[in-house]
Design a protein around this motif. Sequence first.
Motif, PDB file in Angstrom:
ATOM      1  N   VAL A   5       0.853  -1.184   0.000  1.00 50.84           N
ATOM      2  CA  VAL A   5       0.000   0.000   0.000  1.00 50.84           C
ATOM      3  C   VAL A   5       0.893   1.239   0.000  1.00 50.84           C
ATOM      4  CG1 VAL A   5      -1.880   1.234   1.118  1.00 50.84           C
ATOM      5  CG2 VAL A   5      -1.767  -1.259   1.280  1.00 50.84           C
ATOM      6  N   LYS A   6       0.647   2.124  -0.957  1.00 46.61           N
ATOM      7  CA  LYS A   6       1.412   3.370  -1.062  1.00 46.61           C
ATOM      8  C   LYS A   6       0.524   4.532  -0.640  1.00 46.61           C
ATOM      9  CE  LYS A   6       4.073   1.625  -5.023  1.00 46.61           C
ATOM     10  NZ  LYS A   6       4.404   1.854  -6.464  1.00 46.61           N
ATOM     11  N   TYR A   7       0.936   5.205   0.413  1.00 50.09           N
ATOM     12  CA  TYR A   7       0.203   6.366   0.910  1.00 50.09           C
ATOM     13  C   TYR A   7       0.938   7.630   0.442  1.00 50.09           C
ATOM     14  CZ  TYR A   7      -1.785   2.860   4.062  1.00 50.09           C
ATOM     15  OH  TYR A   7      -2.397   1.739   4.583  1.00 50.09           O
ATOM     16  N   HIS A   8       0.318   8.369  -0.462  1.00 52.84           N
ATOM     17  CA  HIS A   8       0.904   9.624  -0.927  1.00 52.84           C
ATOM     18  C   HIS A   8       0.610  10.704   0.102  1.00 52.84           C
ATOM     19  CE1 HIS A   8       1.845   8.130  -5.023  1.00 52.84           C
ATOM     20  NE2 HIS A   8       0.854   7.297  -4.741  1.00 52.84           N
ATOM     21  N   LEU A   9       1.622  11.488   0.452  1.00 55.39           N
ATOM     22  CA  LEU A   9       1.543  12.382   1.593  1.00 55.39           C
ATOM     23  C   LEU A   9       1.707  13.855   1.211  1.00 55.39           C
ATOM     24  CD1 LEU A   9       3.917  10.324   3.915  1.00 55.39           C
ATOM     25  CD2 LEU A   9       1.414  10.230   3.890  1.00 55.39           C
ATOM     26  N   GLN A  10       1.018  14.685   1.941  1.00 54.89           N
ATOM     27  CA  GLN A  10       1.214  16.133   1.870  1.00 54.89           C
ATOM     28  C   GLN A  10       1.763  16.573   3.226  1.00 54.89           C
ATOM     29  OE1 GLN A  10      -2.300  18.366   0.864  1.00 54.89           O
ATOM     30  NE2 GLN A  10      -1.325  20.344   1.254  1.00 54.89           N
ATOM     31  N   TYR A  11       2.882  17.306   3.214  1.00 54.15           N
ATOM     32  CA  TYR A  11       3.529  17.655   4.471  1.00 54.15           C
ATOM     33  C   TYR A  11       4.226  19.003   4.335  1.00 54.15           C
ATOM     34  CZ  TYR A  11       7.665  16.015   1.961  1.00 54.15           C
ATOM     35  OH  TYR A  11       8.650  15.839   1.031  1.00 54.15           O
ATOM     36  N   GLU A  12       4.530  19.629   5.465  1.00 56.95           N
ATOM     37  CA  GLU A  12       5.146  20.950   5.481  1.00 56.95           C
ATOM     38  C   GLU A  12       6.332  20.997   6.433  1.00 56.95           C
ATOM     39  OE1 GLU A  12       2.028  23.666   6.467  1.00 56.95           O
ATOM     40  OE2 GLU A  12       0.953  23.380   4.555  1.00 56.95           O
ATOM     41  N   PHE A  13       7.108  19.923   6.479  1.00 54.65           N
ATOM     42  CA  PHE A  13       8.291  19.872   7.336  1.00 54.65           C
ATOM     43  C   PHE A  13       9.283  18.909   6.702  1.00 54.65           C
ATOM     44  CE2 PHE A  13       5.209  16.770   8.693  1.00 54.65           C
ATOM     45  CZ  PHE A  13       5.943  15.616   8.897  1.00 54.65           C
ATOM     46  N   ALA A  20      10.966   6.910   8.854  1.00 59.57           N
ATOM     47  CA  ALA A  20      10.079   5.747   8.793  1.00 59.57           C
ATOM     48  C   ALA A  20       9.765   5.159  10.164  1.00 59.57           C
ATOM     49  CB  ALA A  20      10.694   4.672   7.895  1.00 59.57           C
ATOM     50  N   SER A  21      10.712   5.231  11.104  1.00 59.37           N
ATOM     51  CA  SER A  21      10.442   4.665  12.424  1.00 59.37           C
ATOM     52  C   SER A  21       9.295   5.404  13.111  1.00 59.37           C
ATOM     53  CB  SER A  21      11.699   4.718  13.296  1.00 59.37           C
ATOM     54  OG  SER A  21      12.158   6.056  13.449  1.00 59.37           O
ATOM     55  N   LEU A  22       9.100   6.695  12.773  1.00 62.00           N
ATOM     56  CA  LEU A  22       7.978   7.456  13.329  1.00 62.00           C
ATOM     57  C   LEU A  22       6.654   6.937  12.769  1.00 62.00           C
ATOM     58  CD1 LEU A  22       9.445  11.079  13.092  1.00 62.00           C
ATOM     59  CD2 LEU A  22       9.647   9.417  14.949  1.00 62.00           C
ATOM     60  N   PHE A  23       6.663   6.532  11.502  1.00 57.14           N
ATOM     61  CA  PHE A  23       5.458   5.974  10.892  1.00 57.14           C
ATOM     62  C   PHE A  23       5.131   4.616  11.498  1.00 57.14           C
ATOM     63  CE2 PHE A  23       6.481   9.249   7.921  1.00 57.14           C
ATOM     64  CZ  PHE A  23       5.274   9.622   7.335  1.00 57.14           C
ATOM     65  N   GLN A  24       6.159   3.848  11.838  1.00 53.31           N
ATOM     66  CA  GLN A  24       5.888   2.575  12.502  1.00 53.31           C
ATOM     67  C   GLN A  24       5.169   2.813  13.826  1.00 53.31           C
ATOM     68  OE1 GLN A  24       8.926   0.461  14.594  1.00 53.31           O
ATOM     69  NE2 GLN A  24       8.293  -1.521  13.764  1.00 53.31           N
ATOM     70  N   THR A  83      -5.415  12.022   8.378  1.00 53.10           N
ATOM     71  CA  THR A  83      -4.188  12.647   8.849  1.00 53.10           C
ATOM     72  C   THR A  83      -3.395  11.671   9.708  1.00 53.10           C
ATOM     73  OG1 THR A  83      -5.169  14.860   8.851  1.00 53.10           O
ATOM     74  CG2 THR A  83      -3.222  14.536  10.225  1.00 53.10           C
ATOM     75  N   ILE A  84      -2.086  11.607   9.456  1.00 52.37           N
ATOM     76  CA  ILE A  84      -1.185  10.791  10.263  1.00 52.37           C
ATOM     77  C   ILE A  84      -0.417  11.721  11.192  1.00 52.37           C
ATOM     78  CG2 ILE A  84       0.785   9.221  10.251  1.00 52.37           C
ATOM     79  CD1 ILE A  84      -0.027   8.300   7.493  1.00 52.37           C
ATOM     80  N   ASP A  90       5.851  15.794  16.808  1.00 55.70           N
ATOM     81  CA  ASP A  90       4.657  16.649  16.867  1.00 55.70           C
ATOM     82  C   ASP A  90       4.319  17.246  15.496  1.00 55.70           C
ATOM     83  OD1 ASP A  90       2.480  17.868  18.090  1.00 55.70           O
ATOM     84  OD2 ASP A  90       3.603  19.687  18.566  1.00 55.70           O
ATOM     85  N   HIS A  91       4.329  16.400  14.466  1.00 55.83           N
ATOM     86  CA  HIS A  91       3.976  16.833  13.112  1.00 55.83           C
ATOM     87  C   HIS A  91       2.823  15.979  12.586  1.00 55.83           C
ATOM     88  CE1 HIS A  91       7.021  19.815  12.552  1.00 55.83           C
ATOM     89  NE2 HIS A  91       8.036  18.970  12.626  1.00 55.83           N
ATOM     90  N   SER A  92       2.054  16.557  11.675  1.00 56.66           N
ATOM     91  CA  SER A  92       0.942  15.829  11.045  1.00 56.66           C
ATOM     92  C   SER A  92       1.096  15.886   9.533  1.00 56.66           C
ATOM     93  CB  SER A  92      -0.403  16.439  11.449  1.00 56.66           C
ATOM     94  OG  SER A  92      -0.617  16.298  12.840  1.00 56.66           O
ATOM     95  N   LEU A  93       0.654  14.817   8.873  1.00 52.68           N
ATOM     96  CA  LEU A  93       0.673  14.741   7.416  1.00 52.68           C
ATOM     97  C   LEU A  93      -0.700  14.284   6.943  1.00 52.68           C
ATOM     98  CD1 LEU A  93       3.208  12.839   8.702  1.00 52.68           C
ATOM     99  CD2 LEU A  93       4.117  13.287   6.438  1.00 52.68           C
ATOM    100  N   GLN A  94      -1.077  14.730   5.771  1.00 53.87           N
ATOM    101  CA  GLN A  94      -2.354  14.293   5.207  1.00 53.87           C
ATOM    102  C   GLN A  94      -2.109  13.282   4.107  1.00 53.87           C
ATOM    103  OE1 GLN A  94      -4.757  17.206   3.082  1.00 53.87           O
ATOM    104  NE2 GLN A  94      -6.636  16.208   3.783  1.00 53.87           N
ATOM    105  N   ILE A  95      -2.922  12.235   4.106  1.00 52.35           N
ATOM    106  CA  ILE A  95      -2.874  11.238   3.033  1.00 52.35           C
ATOM    107  C   ILE A  95      -3.706  11.770   1.873  1.00 52.35           C
ATOM    108  CG2 ILE A  95      -3.412   8.867   2.363  1.00 52.35           C
ATOM    109  CD1 ILE A  95      -3.178   8.096   5.322  1.00 52.35           C
ATOM    110  N   THR A  96      -3.052  12.062   0.745  1.00 46.39           N
ATOM    111  CA  THR A  96      -3.759  12.639  -0.396  1.00 46.39           C
ATOM    112  C   THR A  96      -4.333  11.577  -1.329  1.00 46.39           C
ATOM    113  OG1 THR A  96      -1.674  12.811  -1.624  1.00 46.39           O
ATOM    114  CG2 THR A  96      -2.355  14.724  -0.327  1.00 46.39           C
TER     115      THR A  96
END
Length: 249
Positions: A5-13, A20-24, A83-84, A90-96
């Motif tokens: 599964v590929k999650y395309h992300l929008q982020y500002e940092f 990747a360890s943060l996503f785990q 949002t992930i 302390d950051h958030s990303l949106q799955i586009t």
Amino acid sequence: MLIRVKYHLQYEFSLSSRSASLFQGALMQRIDPAYGAVLHRSELKPYSQYVDCGAGQAMWVLQTLTDEAAQLTEAPGLSEGCTIYLEHNDHSLQITSVERECLTQDELLQQTFFAQCPNIIKIKFLTPTAFKVQGRYQNYPTIRHIFGSLVQKYDAANTQTEIAGEGLLDELDRFVAVFGYHLRSTSFSVEGIRIPAFSGELLLKIHGPQQLVNLVHLLLRFGTYSGVGIKTAMGMGALQMIERRDQQK
């Protein structure tokens, strides 16, 4: 069944493969705690994941190796528009958008082991990769360690079939050669520990019989889902393969 599964992300940092360890951590917060405990106890994880950044875009790639682990890809909050939250920084990303690919065991065998595969393959180590050898980190690849890792992961994920056998790694060491390479040293940080690693490309040539060529393709194709080496569940060892035809057998 193998699932990617590929999650395309929008982020500002700032984001990199080392994130990747943060996503785990975010993934573990979304799954059934009982299954999370099972995964924590598992020496060989039935999934891999990594972050792919480039050209101003980023993807989080989650891959599962068993039917039971497939539930990870169905975790709540992992769909388009969600949002992930990465708690550590302390950051958030949106799955586009989300892409999903599936490969059955039968399809894998038909496309590799029972096919007429080429005897030259380029493999790319997309994220920092390392092996653990006699208690120490090894930050360069060898044929034995690449395929030893892949055989171990394949057999752990496939309880009804087993590839490992007496002399298999000796045969692979004998007939698979590094034909060219473009590697660089790098590192990967996990919980404050800096792991020496490598990334880049290897060009492999298989000099043995077609059955061995096909087996190499089977393992490497599986490896594009499992990753290779250590800590593939934390973002290391992401693998890509590119087949090349060669007229000289």
